[in-house]
Design an enzyme around this catalytic site. Structure first.
Site, PDB file in Angstrom:
ATOM      1  N   GLU A   1       0.846  -1.198   0.000  1.00 26.42           N
ATOM      2  CA  GLU A   1       0.000   0.000   0.000  1.00 26.42           C
ATOM      3  C   GLU A   1       0.881   1.247   0.000  1.00 26.42           C
ATOM      4  O   GLU A   1       1.815   1.346   0.797  1.00 26.42           O
ATOM      5  CB  GLU A   1      -0.916  -0.013   1.227  1.00 26.42           C
ATOM      6  N   ILE A   2       0.574   2.191  -0.877  1.00 22.24           N
ATOM      7  CA  ILE A   2       1.402   3.384  -1.029  1.00 22.24           C
ATOM      8  C   ILE A   2       1.077   4.472  -0.013  1.00 22.24           C
ATOM      9  O   ILE A   2       1.927   5.279   0.343  1.00 22.24           O
ATOM     10  CB  ILE A   2       1.272   3.930  -2.477  1.00 22.24           C
TER      11      ILE A   2
ATOM     12  N   LEU B   1      -7.339  -5.235  -6.786  1.00 26.69           N
ATOM     13  CA  LEU B   1      -8.762  -5.103  -6.493  1.00 26.69           C
ATOM     14  C   LEU B   1      -9.140  -3.635  -6.335  1.00 26.69           C
ATOM     15  O   LEU B   1      -8.605  -2.942  -5.479  1.00 26.69           O
ATOM     16  CB  LEU B   1      -9.110  -5.883  -5.225  1.00 26.69           C
TER      17      LEU B   1
ATOM     18  N   ASP C   1      -7.146   2.455  -8.497  1.00 26.89           N
ATOM     19  CA  ASP C   1      -7.489   3.817  -8.899  1.00 26.89           C
ATOM     20  C   ASP C   1      -7.718   3.843 -10.414  1.00 26.89           C
ATOM     21  O   ASP C   1      -6.838   3.473 -11.186  1.00 26.89           O
ATOM     22  CB  ASP C   1      -6.337   4.755  -8.525  1.00 26.89           C
TER      23      ASP C   1
ATOM     24  N   SER D   1     -12.879  -7.037   0.605  1.00 30.62           N
ATOM     25  CA  SER D   1     -12.198  -5.754   0.777  1.00 30.62           C
ATOM     26  C   SER D   1     -13.213  -4.688   1.158  1.00 30.62           C
ATOM     27  O   SER D   1     -14.408  -4.801   0.861  1.00 30.62           O
ATOM     28  CB  SER D   1     -11.481  -5.343  -0.519  1.00 30.62           C
ATOM     29  N   GLU D   2     -12.739  -3.640   1.803  1.00 33.78           N
ATOM     30  CA  GLU D   2     -13.626  -2.549   2.203  1.00 33.78           C
ATOM     31  C   GLU D   2     -14.246  -1.871   0.989  1.00 33.78           C
ATOM     32  O   GLU D   2     -15.426  -1.509   1.002  1.00 33.78           O
ATOM     33  CB  GLU D   2     -12.851  -1.533   3.043  1.00 33.78           C
ATOM     34  N   GLU D   3     -13.458  -1.715  -0.079  1.00 35.29           N
ATOM     35  CA  GLU D   3     -13.982  -1.076  -1.286  1.00 35.29           C
ATOM     36  C   GLU D   3     -15.050  -1.947  -1.939  1.00 35.29           C
ATOM     37  O   GLU D   3     -16.080  -1.452  -2.396  1.00 35.29           O
ATOM     38  CB  GLU D   3     -12.842  -0.813  -2.273  1.00 35.29           C
TER      39      GLU D   3
END
Length: 256
Positions: A102-103, A157, A160, A235-237
């Site tokens: 994760e960035i 997943l 962006d 996933s949350e998204e």
């Protein structure tokens, strides 16, 4: 006894850490509201990252305390967000090591704290020792972490979408990066992609089908994969898309 002004201030200061404690007193897990950050980050920007010169230099034991001699990370969740799917991978594949990449700094901090809390809560079973998260830019440093043919599965997943044409070069799936992904994937390894943006889905499918080192799984093959049902809302998204009754676009590809 009435507290003096100084005593009241001391008491207030002593209580403040409890008020600002990012860990839930009920679940023992970190609370997202203390780790909020903008939804996306510019992957081309010159972020400051510590990264290894080569895969052999990675200190995996610091992330996986129970790692066995010679054991390697098998699954990579690229852009893991708040770690919901990463946790699911750890539960589904207890014998495999999964890494979330994760960035965004606050988001990656949340996942690290979440995993630590899950490990404490499961100390008697030793669960969640097989998952970890690191903050890095996978578009730049993936080969610094993984050797040739190391990974069995990669997950992209709800990446962006970078809607503006001028920013399409920032998309996590493009021809140049697909060659890097093929390098770290073993033959027969799988790339899982999921998005709620149809235009991005078409972009992903087009670029991966044009690349000579990938072939798309048939619908029957994708449906037979036990991971497939988890892609929609682990996933949350993904869970947010389900709540909003949005569309999901799935494509899975095999490394040739």
């Amino acid at each position: 006894m009435v507290a003096t002004g100084g005593q009241a201030q001391d008491q207030s200061q002593n209580q403040e850490p409890d008020v600002l404690n990012p860990t839930s007193a009920v679940t023992g897990l970190p609370q997202k509201r203390y780790y909020r950050q903008r939804a996306h980050s510019n992957p081309i920007a010159d972020h400051s990252f510590d990264y290894p010169a080569r895969p052999e230099d990675v200190d995996w034991r610091s992330m996986y305390p129970s790692i066995q001699q010679g054991q390697q990370v098998s699954f990579a969740d690229v852009g893991c967000g708040y770690g919901g799917f990463l946790v699911t991978l750890g539960e589904m594949f207890p014998e495999k090591l999964s890494i979330g990449m994760e960035i965004r700094v606050k988001v990656s901090d949340y996942v690290v704290d979440r995993i630590a809390a899950l490990r404490r809560r499961s100390a008697d079973t030793g669960a969640y020792q097989n998952i970890a998260c690191l903050r890095t830019n996978a578009m730049k440093y993936l080969p610094n972490y993984f050797s040739k043919g190391q990974l069995e599965k990669m997950f992209f997943l709800y990446p962006d979408p970078h809607f503006k044409r001028a920013k399409h070069k920032w998309r996590i799936i493009n021809q140049a990066l697909l060659s890097e992904y093929a390098y770290v994937l073993r033959k027969g390894g799988l790339v899982y992609t999921m998005t709620d943006v149809e235009d991005l889905h078409k972009w992903i499918v087009t670029h991966m089908e044009e690349h000579p080192l990938y072939e798309r799984l048939t619908e029957e093959e994708a449906n037979a994969d036990p991971i497939t049902p988890k892609l929609y809302q682990s996933s949350e998204e993904g869970a947010k898309v389900v709540r909003n009754k949005g569309d999901h676009f799935l494509a899975i590809f095999r490394r040739l």
